[in-house]
Design a protein around this motif. Structure first.
Motif, PDB file in Angstrom:
ATOM      1  N   ALA A  45      48.843  46.444  47.417  1.00 14.38           N
ATOM      2  CA  ALA A  45      48.568  46.244  45.996  1.00 14.38           C
ATOM      3  C   ALA A  45      49.876  46.403  45.246  1.00 14.38           C
ATOM      4  CB  ALA A  45      47.556  47.268  45.499  1.00 14.38           C
ATOM      5  N   GLN A  46      50.073  45.571  44.238  1.00 12.11           N
ATOM      6  CA  GLN A  46      51.256  45.673  43.381  1.00 12.11           C
ATOM      7  C   GLN A  46      50.796  46.100  41.995  1.00 12.11           C
ATOM      8  OE1 GLN A  46      52.863  41.695  43.713  1.00 12.11           O
ATOM      9  NE2 GLN A  46      54.053  42.253  45.521  1.00 12.11           N
ATOM     10  N   THR A  47      51.578  46.959  41.367  1.00  8.54           N
ATOM     11  CA  THR A  47      51.286  47.436  40.029  1.00  8.54           C
ATOM     12  C   THR A  47      52.227  46.751  39.044  1.00  8.54           C
ATOM     13  OG1 THR A  47      50.653  49.572  40.948  1.00  8.54           O
ATOM     14  CG2 THR A  47      51.064  49.491  38.581  1.00  8.54           C
ATOM     15  N   TYR A  48      51.654  46.259  37.955  1.00  7.88           N
ATOM     16  CA  TYR A  48      52.409  45.593  36.887  1.00  7.88           C
ATOM     17  C   TYR A  48      52.112  46.299  35.574  1.00  7.88           C
ATOM     18  CZ  TYR A  48      53.583  41.764  39.995  1.00  7.88           C
ATOM     19  OH  TYR A  48      54.093  41.030  41.031  1.00  7.88           O
ATOM     20  N   ALA A  49      53.062  46.235  34.651  1.00  5.44           N
ATOM     21  CA  ALA A  49      52.862  46.858  33.339  1.00  5.44           C
ATOM     22  C   ALA A  49      53.543  46.017  32.269  1.00  5.44           C
ATOM     23  CB  ALA A  49      53.442  48.274  33.325  1.00  5.44           C
ATOM     24  N   ARG A  50      53.027  46.174  31.042  1.00  2.00           N
ATOM     25  CA  ARG A  50      53.630  45.538  29.877  1.00  2.00           C
ATOM     26  C   ARG A  50      53.547  46.513  28.709  1.00  2.00           C
ATOM     27  NH1 ARG A  50      52.028  40.045  26.531  1.00  2.00           N
ATOM     28  NH2 ARG A  50      52.933  40.822  24.610  1.00  2.00           N
ATOM     29  N   GLU A  72      45.103  47.336  19.580  1.00  2.00           N
ATOM     30  CA  GLU A  72      44.216  47.774  18.483  1.00  2.00           C
ATOM     31  C   GLU A  72      43.691  49.191  18.742  1.00  2.00           C
ATOM     32  OE1 GLU A  72      41.838  47.311  14.982  1.00  2.00           O
ATOM     33  OE2 GLU A  72      43.372  45.965  15.757  1.00  2.00           O
ATOM     34  N   ARG A  73      43.456  49.514  19.999  1.00  2.00           N
ATOM     35  CA  ARG A  73      42.941  50.837  20.376  1.00  2.00           C
ATOM     36  C   ARG A  73      44.045  51.885  20.446  1.00  2.00           C
ATOM     37  NH1 ARG A  73      37.775  50.754  23.805  1.00  2.00           N
ATOM     38  NH2 ARG A  73      36.758  48.834  23.112  1.00  2.00           N
ATOM     39  N   GLY A  74      45.284  51.475  20.210  1.00  2.00           N
ATOM     40  CA  GLY A  74      46.387  52.425  20.174  1.00  2.00           C
ATOM     41  C   GLY A  74      47.147  52.593  21.470  1.00  2.00           C
ATOM     42  N   ALA A  75      46.893  51.752  22.447  1.00  2.00           N
ATOM     43  CA  ALA A  75      47.600  51.867  23.726  1.00  2.00           C
ATOM     44  C   ALA A  75      49.078  51.525  23.565  1.00  2.00           C
ATOM     45  CB  ALA A  75      46.963  50.956  24.771  1.00  2.00           C
ATOM     46  N   GLN A  76      49.904  52.226  24.300  1.00  2.00           N
ATOM     47  CA  GLN A  76      51.344  51.986  24.304  1.00  2.00           C
ATOM     48  C   GLN A  76      51.741  50.966  25.364  1.00  2.00           C
ATOM     49  OE1 GLN A  76      53.395  53.570  21.968  1.00  2.00           O
ATOM     50  NE2 GLN A  76      51.370  54.072  21.177  1.00  2.00           N
ATOM     51  N   GLN A  77      50.928  50.877  26.417  1.00  2.00           N
ATOM     52  CA  GLN A  77      51.198  49.909  27.477  1.00  2.00           C
ATOM     53  C   GLN A  77      49.893  49.513  28.152  1.00  2.00           C
ATOM     54  OE1 GLN A  77      53.603  51.186  30.765  1.00  2.00           O
ATOM     55  NE2 GLN A  77      52.275  52.879  31.312  1.00  2.00           N
ATOM     56  N   LEU A  78      49.941  48.375  28.825  1.00  2.00           N
ATOM     57  CA  LEU A  78      48.809  47.898  29.618  1.00  2.00           C
ATOM     58  C   LEU A  78      49.313  47.717  31.038  1.00  2.00           C
ATOM     59  CD1 LEU A  78      45.852  46.756  29.691  1.00  2.00           C
ATOM     60  CD2 LEU A  78      46.870  44.519  29.319  1.00  2.00           C
ATOM     61  N   HIS A  79      48.595  48.268  31.979  1.00  2.00           N
ATOM     62  CA  HIS A  79      48.988  48.073  33.373  1.00  2.00           C
ATOM     63  C   HIS A  79      47.818  47.537  34.174  1.00  2.00           C
ATOM     64  CE1 HIS A  79      47.195  51.922  34.838  1.00  2.00           C
ATOM     65  NE2 HIS A  79      47.444  52.297  33.614  1.00  2.00           N
ATOM     66  N   LEU A  80      48.128  47.032  35.355  1.00  2.00           N
ATOM     67  CA  LEU A  80      47.121  46.451  36.233  1.00  2.00           C
ATOM     68  C   LEU A  80      47.595  46.531  37.671  1.00  2.00           C
ATOM     69  CD1 LEU A  80      48.146  43.354  37.299  1.00  2.00           C
ATOM     70  CD2 LEU A  80      47.961  42.997  34.842  1.00  2.00           C
ATOM     71  N   GLU A  81      46.672  46.338  38.568  1.00  2.00           N
ATOM     72  CA  GLU A  81      46.986  46.300  39.985  1.00  2.00           C
ATOM     73  C   GLU A  81      46.435  45.007  40.548  1.00  2.00           C
ATOM     74  OE1 GLU A  81      47.490  50.397  42.004  1.00  2.00           O
ATOM     75  OE2 GLU A  81      45.531  49.596  42.539  1.00  2.00           O
ATOM     76  N   VAL A  82      47.192  44.381  41.431  1.00  2.00           N
ATOM     77  CA  VAL A  82      46.794  43.098  41.994  1.00  2.00           C
ATOM     78  C   VAL A  82      47.251  43.052  43.448  1.00  2.00           C
ATOM     79  CG1 VAL A  82      48.909  41.937  41.177  1.00  2.00           C
ATOM     80  CG2 VAL A  82      46.848  40.594  41.599  1.00  2.00           C
ATOM     81  N   ARG A  83      46.484  42.363  44.277  1.00  2.00           N
ATOM     82  CA  ARG A  83      46.851  42.221  45.678  1.00  2.00           C
ATOM     83  C   ARG A  83      48.144  41.422  45.802  1.00  2.00           C
ATOM     84  NH1 ARG A  83      46.055  37.876  48.241  1.00  2.00           N
ATOM     85  NH2 ARG A  83      44.256  37.291  46.987  1.00  2.00           N
TER      86      ARG A  83
END
Length: 157
Positions: free
Chosen positions: A149-154, A104-115
């Motif tokens: 830490a591992q980085t993930y994206a969608r 809704e905010r116009g983002a093209q992708q969402l990413h995160l970091e997790v142990r």
């Protein structure tokens, strides 16, 4: 396994910091050094493009997700669910709410970091996230032990 009755997802704010802290302290094992402090959370929440979602279940705040969007890129900063409510759909509901708001905010992708080794990786993979990177020795646990830490994206669009 019985699913917890999710009663509400609502926008949160600085007035929810006590609940956020309580959920985080219950959800995050201190040995891994993943929890933020109250001032860190409040500082982040005061920045433009940051939003908080609170999940309530069975009459109490059971989880939260904190995210931000900057220039078409969104990041899931924190996600936590009380131990008593884990693996019962609340985390998935929070991730989906963050995905919808990021889009809704116009983002093209969402990413995160997790142990690396965090059980939440299963949740993120089930919601369509792919591993895109890793940071060696990123988290410092209570005893000084380091964790990757591992980085993930969608993609959203």
């Amino acid at each position: 396994m019985t699913r917890v009755q999710l009663t509400e997802l609502r926008e949160g704010g600085s007035q929810d910091i006590a609940s956020v802290n309580a959920i985080m302290q219950d959800a995050f094992d201190p040995q891994f050094g993943e929890a933020w402090t109250g001032p860190q959370c409040l500082g982040m929440m005061s920045l433009p493009g940051v939003w908080l979602v609170i999940a309530s279940a069975e009459g109490e705040d059971a989880g939260f997700a904190l995210a931000r969007e900057i220039a078409g890129d969104a990041e899931l900063l924190l996600l936590a669910t009380r131990r008593s409510a884990q693996r019962r759909g609340i985390g998935s509901a929070l991730v989906r709410a963050i995905l919808a708001e990021a889009q809704e905010r116009g983002a093209q992708q969402l990413h995160l970091e997790v142990r690396a080794g965090n059980d939440a990786v299963r949740l993120y993979r089930s919601e369509g996230f792919d591993k895109v990177g890793e940071r060696k020795d990123y988290y410092r646990g209570k005893t000084g032990q380091l964790f990757d830490a591992q980085t993930y994206a969608r993609r959203l669009r």
